[in-house]
Write an enzyme that holds these catalytic residues in place. Structure first.
Site, PDB file in Angstrom:
ATOM      1  N   ASP A  44      91.907  74.094 -53.581  1.00  0.00           N
ATOM      2  CA  ASP A  44      92.277  72.734 -53.955  1.00  0.00           C
ATOM      3  C   ASP A  44      91.459  71.706 -53.186  1.00  0.00           C
ATOM      4  O   ASP A  44      91.134  70.636 -53.706  1.00  0.00           O
ATOM      5  CB  ASP A  44      93.768  72.506 -53.727  1.00  0.00           C
ATOM      6  CG  ASP A  44      94.316  71.344 -54.551  1.00  0.00           C
ATOM      7  OD1 ASP A  44      93.897  71.184 -55.719  1.00  0.00           O
ATOM      8  OD2 ASP A  44      95.158  70.591 -54.041  1.00  0.00           O
ATOM      9  N   CYS A 131      95.856  65.665 -63.965  1.00  0.00           N
ATOM     10  CA  CYS A 131      96.065  66.138 -62.597  1.00  0.00           C
ATOM     11  C   CYS A 131      97.097  65.269 -61.891  1.00  0.00           C
ATOM     12  O   CYS A 131      98.053  65.777 -61.284  1.00  0.00           O
ATOM     13  CB  CYS A 131      94.742  66.135 -61.837  1.00  0.00           C
ATOM     14  SG  CYS A 131      94.901  66.626 -60.098  1.00  0.00           S
ATOM     15  N   TYR A 135     101.010  66.558 -61.172  1.00  0.00           N
ATOM     16  CA  TYR A 135     101.464  66.758 -59.792  1.00  0.00           C
ATOM     17  C   TYR A 135     102.637  65.847 -59.441  1.00  0.00           C
ATOM     18  O   TYR A 135     103.550  66.267 -58.717  1.00  0.00           O
ATOM     19  CB  TYR A 135     100.299  66.577 -58.818  1.00  0.00           C
ATOM     20  CG  TYR A 135      99.576  67.874 -58.546  1.00  0.00           C
ATOM     21  CD1 TYR A 135      99.608  68.471 -57.294  1.00  0.00           C
ATOM     22  CD2 TYR A 135      98.870  68.518 -59.555  1.00  0.00           C
ATOM     23  CE1 TYR A 135      98.963  69.662 -57.044  1.00  0.00           C
ATOM     24  CE2 TYR A 135      98.214  69.719 -59.328  1.00  0.00           C
ATOM     25  CZ  TYR A 135      98.260  70.292 -58.074  1.00  0.00           C
ATOM     26  OH  TYR A 135      97.620  71.493 -57.838  1.00  0.00           O
ATOM     27  N   TYR A 157     103.947  64.969 -53.275  1.00  0.00           N
ATOM     28  CA  TYR A 157     103.811  64.691 -54.703  1.00  0.00           C
ATOM     29  C   TYR A 157     105.080  64.104 -55.318  1.00  0.00           C
ATOM     30  O   TYR A 157     105.016  63.538 -56.414  1.00  0.00           O
ATOM     31  CB  TYR A 157     103.350  65.951 -55.428  1.00  0.00           C
ATOM     32  CG  TYR A 157     101.983  66.378 -54.945  1.00  0.00           C
ATOM     33  CD1 TYR A 157     100.882  65.547 -55.131  1.00  0.00           C
ATOM     34  CD2 TYR A 157     101.803  67.569 -54.241  1.00  0.00           C
ATOM     35  CE1 TYR A 157      99.630  65.899 -54.655  1.00  0.00           C
ATOM     36  CE2 TYR A 157     100.550  67.924 -53.762  1.00  0.00           C
ATOM     37  CZ  TYR A 157      99.472  67.086 -53.974  1.00  0.00           C
ATOM     38  OH  TYR A 157      98.226  67.431 -53.481  1.00  0.00           O
ATOM     39  N   GLU A 194      94.516  72.838 -65.385  1.00  0.00           N
ATOM     40  CA  GLU A 194      95.544  72.774 -64.340  1.00  0.00           C
ATOM     41  C   GLU A 194      96.353  74.071 -64.315  1.00  0.00           C
ATOM     42  O   GLU A 194      96.596  74.650 -63.253  1.00  0.00           O
ATOM     43  CB  GLU A 194      96.480  71.587 -64.572  1.00  0.00           C
ATOM     44  CG  GLU A 194      95.906  70.254 -64.188  1.00  0.00           C
ATOM     45  CD  GLU A 194      95.765  70.089 -62.684  1.00  0.00           C
ATOM     46  OE1 GLU A 194      96.421  70.829 -61.923  1.00  0.00           O
ATOM     47  OE2 GLU A 194      94.986  69.222 -62.262  1.00  0.00           O
TER      48      GLU A 194
END
Length: 217
Positions: A44, A131, A135, A157, A194
């Site tokens: 990541d 993204c 998240y 998040y 993702e």
């Protein structure tokens, strides 16, 4: 319904698959093996560096001050995420400088950077929004009173500040993008990538999901 809301609703199947993914549920309940999370952090961090470069291209291609400022704010948010990953790496002995990107990571980063370099700003926003929105969605889905080894990830998040960044990018998408097949493909492809990223984090031997990268048109 705004375009960003329509695109998100159109990928509800992929969002639900992400919420129920064993990697994500393992983060939520704390049962995810430590080595899998460490591997994810390394991948990541590599991804986020590419994500930051894509935002930087958005800054460079901006045609007005409001767009420039929005992309710059989003770039600052990614730098905060990278600092979080630096903290994980330091605590868990992960050498981020030695990371070899996995096929799923490369599929996603190459797609983003190709879109950011060759697509118009609406397509760039469409490729990057999933993204952020996903998240924020995952953080909010996992948020609660429980504690565990991955609580910092969930809290990051689930935070209102991250939701604000996701909403900023969605507002850019709504302002900059037309409802075209290219924009819809970019959004859907990012959602697929993702999910493929979580597949690879759960099973490092998993092949990338889908047909490969989609270049901007």
């Amino acid at each position: 319904m705004t375009l960003s809301a329509e695109l998100w609703a159109g990928s509800a199947d992929l969002a639900a698959a992400a919420v129920g993914h064993p990697f994500v549920t393992g983060i939520g309940d704390g049962t995810l093996p430590r080595e899998r999370f460490a591997g994810y952090v390394a991948q990541d961090a590599f991804f986020l560096e590419a994500f930051a470069r894509a935002y930087a291209l958005g800054v460079a291609h901006s045609r007005d001050r409001a767009t420039l400022d929005a992309f710059a704010d989003l770039l600052a948010g990614v730098r905060d995420e990278l600092r979080l990953h630096d903290g994980y790496a330091a605590r868990w002995g992960v050498d981020l400088a030695a990371v070899e990107p996995a096929p799923a990571t490369l599929a996603y980063t190459e797609f983003l950077l190709a879109t950011a370099a060759l697509g118009d700003l609406g397509e760039v926003a469409a490729a990057m929004t999933p993204c952020m929105r996903l998240y924020a969605h995952l953080g909010q889905a996992l948020a609660g009173p429980a504690t565990g080894p991955y609580r910092e990830w969930v809290d990051t998040y689930a935070d209102a500040g991250f939701e604000e960044l996701a909403a900023t990018l969605e507002a850019l998408l709504d302002r900059l993008a037309a409802d075209t097949p290219a924009v819809r493909r970019a959004y859907r492809r990012a959602m697929e990538l993702e999910l493929g990223f979580f597949d690879a984090a759960w099973d490092p031997g998993a092949a990338p999901r889908g047909r490969g990268t989609v270049a901007a048109e």
